[in-house]
Structure formats: C-alpha cells, structure tokens
Design a protein around this motif. Sequence first.
Motif, PDB file in Angstrom:
ATOM      1  N   LEU A  54      65.147  50.819  37.214  1.00 13.76           N
ATOM      2  CA  LEU A  54      64.620  49.392  36.458  1.00 13.76           C
ATOM      3  C   LEU A  54      65.881  48.454  36.278  1.00 13.76           C
ATOM      4  O   LEU A  54      65.678  47.299  36.755  1.00 13.76           O
ATOM      5  CB  LEU A  54      64.125  49.800  35.179  1.00 13.76           C
ATOM      6  N   LYS A  55      66.994  49.210  36.088  1.00 15.50           N
ATOM      7  CA  LYS A  55      68.191  48.142  35.568  1.00 15.50           C
ATOM      8  C   LYS A  55      68.876  47.319  37.191  1.00 15.50           C
ATOM      9  O   LYS A  55      69.083  46.646  37.014  1.00 15.50           O
ATOM     10  CB  LYS A  55      69.237  48.991  35.051  1.00 15.50           C
ATOM     11  N   LEU A  78      64.106  60.528  33.686  1.00 18.63           N
ATOM     12  CA  LEU A  78      64.156  59.273  32.608  1.00 18.63           C
ATOM     13  C   LEU A  78      65.320  58.545  33.011  1.00 18.63           C
ATOM     14  O   LEU A  78      65.279  57.182  33.257  1.00 18.63           O
ATOM     15  CB  LEU A  78      64.176  59.550  31.454  1.00 18.63           C
ATOM     16  N   GLU A  79      66.600  59.335  33.360  1.00 17.58           N
ATOM     17  CA  GLU A  79      67.607  58.455  33.773  1.00 17.58           C
ATOM     18  C   GLU A  79      67.527  57.691  35.176  1.00 17.58           C
ATOM     19  O   GLU A  79      68.020  56.624  35.294  1.00 17.58           O
ATOM     20  CB  GLU A  79      68.697  59.505  33.704  1.00 17.58           C
ATOM     21  N   GLN A  80      66.637  58.350  35.906  1.00 17.88           N
ATOM     22  CA  GLN A  80      66.588  57.778  37.407  1.00 17.88           C
ATOM     23  C   GLN A  80      65.521  56.623  37.141  1.00 17.88           C
ATOM     24  O   GLN A  80      66.002  55.807  37.854  1.00 17.88           O
ATOM     25  CB  GLN A  80      66.126  58.865  38.236  1.00 17.88           C
ATOM     26  N   GLU A  81      64.631  56.786  36.364  1.00 15.31           N
ATOM     27  CA  GLU A  81      63.840  55.530  36.071  1.00 15.31           C
ATOM     28  C   GLU A  81      64.584  54.403  35.664  1.00 15.31           C
ATOM     29  O   GLU A  81      64.363  53.270  35.949  1.00 15.31           O
ATOM     30  CB  GLU A  81      62.553  55.975  35.236  1.00 15.31           C
ATOM     31  N   LEU A  82      65.336  54.655  34.491  1.00 16.15           N
ATOM     32  CA  LEU A  82      66.186  53.618  33.968  1.00 16.15           C
ATOM     33  C   LEU A  82      67.092  52.835  34.804  1.00 16.15           C
ATOM     34  O   LEU A  82      67.177  51.578  35.098  1.00 16.15           O
ATOM     35  CB  LEU A  82      67.073  54.256  32.773  1.00 16.15           C
ATOM     36  N   GLU A 130      61.791  45.063  30.880  1.00 14.22           N
ATOM     37  CA  GLU A 130      62.843  44.744  30.105  1.00 14.22           C
ATOM     38  C   GLU A 130      62.265  45.682  28.691  1.00 14.22           C
ATOM     39  O   GLU A 130      63.312  46.214  28.029  1.00 14.22           O
ATOM     40  CB  GLU A 130      63.000  43.595  29.399  1.00 14.22           C
ATOM     41  N   SER A 131      61.195  45.733  28.420  1.00 13.71           N
ATOM     42  CA  SER A 131      60.537  46.449  27.415  1.00 13.71           C
ATOM     43  C   SER A 131      60.730  48.079  27.654  1.00 13.71           C
ATOM     44  O   SER A 131      61.210  48.883  26.854  1.00 13.71           O
ATOM     45  CB  SER A 131      59.148  46.077  27.196  1.00 13.71           C
ATOM     46  N   ARG A 132      60.302  48.358  28.753  1.00 15.69           N
ATOM     47  CA  ARG A 132      60.356  49.687  29.332  1.00 15.69           C
ATOM     48  C   ARG A 132      61.887  50.190  29.323  1.00 15.69           C
ATOM     49  O   ARG A 132      62.218  51.254  28.893  1.00 15.69           O
ATOM     50  CB  ARG A 132      59.870  49.824  30.762  1.00 15.69           C
ATOM     51  N   ILE A 133      62.747  49.339  29.801  1.00 16.76           N
ATOM     52  CA  ILE A 133      64.287  49.703  29.568  1.00 16.76           C
ATOM     53  C   ILE A 133      64.722  49.794  28.291  1.00 16.76           C
ATOM     54  O   ILE A 133      65.281  50.828  27.916  1.00 16.76           O
ATOM     55  CB  ILE A 133      65.250  48.571  30.219  1.00 16.76           C
TER      56      ILE A 133
END
Length: 157
Positions: free
Chosen positions: A22-23, A15-19, A60-63
């Motif tokens: 995305l950012k 999850l942290e990697q996905e965030l 932005e919603s997923r973030i």
Amino acid sequence: MAKQYVLTDAGLKKLEQELEQLKTEKRKEIAEKIKVALSFGDLSENSEYDEAKNEQAMVESRIATIEAMLKNVKLIDDDQLDTEAVNLGSKVQVFDVEFDETVEYQIVGSTEADPDQNLISDESPVGRALLGHKVGDEVEAETPAGVLKFKVLNITK
C-alpha cells in the motif's frame, strides 16, 4: 487501552506485506491517477479526480489501520502451543457429523480469519466452541445456521 490483535507468524507477515504494498505501489498508482485527472482541467466536474481522491482516502485509512494494529500485536508462539487441547493457533482436525466429513481448521485471531482457507476466528461460533477441547471430545457449536456437531480427531501446532 487499545485492542490487542492476536496473529500467527504468517498473519503478521501478510499484514506487513500488505502495508508495504500500500505504501509503495498503491500510493504511487493513485498519485499517477490524480496527476492524470488534474490534467483534464476543471475539477468541479471531474469524476476521475473524485474517484482517485476517494481511493486515496481509502488506502490511507487502511494504512493507518494496519499501522495501529501492528503497534498492538500479540504473536502466537508455536513453541508454546499445547497440543493437548485446542488453543489459539492450533490446527484441529474434526469430524463434521452433519456433513459426514473430516475438516481441518486453524484457530486464529479475528484479524487473520479467512474461512475459505479454513482459518477460523477464535471469536466465531465454531472457533469459540472448539477452544479448550481435547482429542475425542464431541463439540456442539451454536451457529446462525443451527447447531453444528464435531468430534475432535487431532490437534497439532
């Protein structure tokens, strides 16, 4: 009170990697798409611009979703896992009676579930049925496809 998200250490890292992705990467990629679309001129008939803005809204919603989840994470501590009975975080080897095969599942929180990787949610019919059972127990899981029967062969961390 906000929902608590139960994750393994691997699930938290994912999850942290996905965030992070995305950012950093995804936001830049979308900003570039918007910049290119703006160069086409008239926004009223600019489908590239609309598409890029929609993609930006989804990202932005997923973030926001991931950030909210990370604020309410309960980490499964492998050191505190009991191998006497199936718990959240356990890896359980079962014999599937119907298919006459041995399968290994890891019981995880719903956030981390990925049936293709044999990560099954504690809220799924099979995951819920296995919880609390010990080696040698025969378990029946009520699923949409019918009743599945398993025999617990082994429980590990």
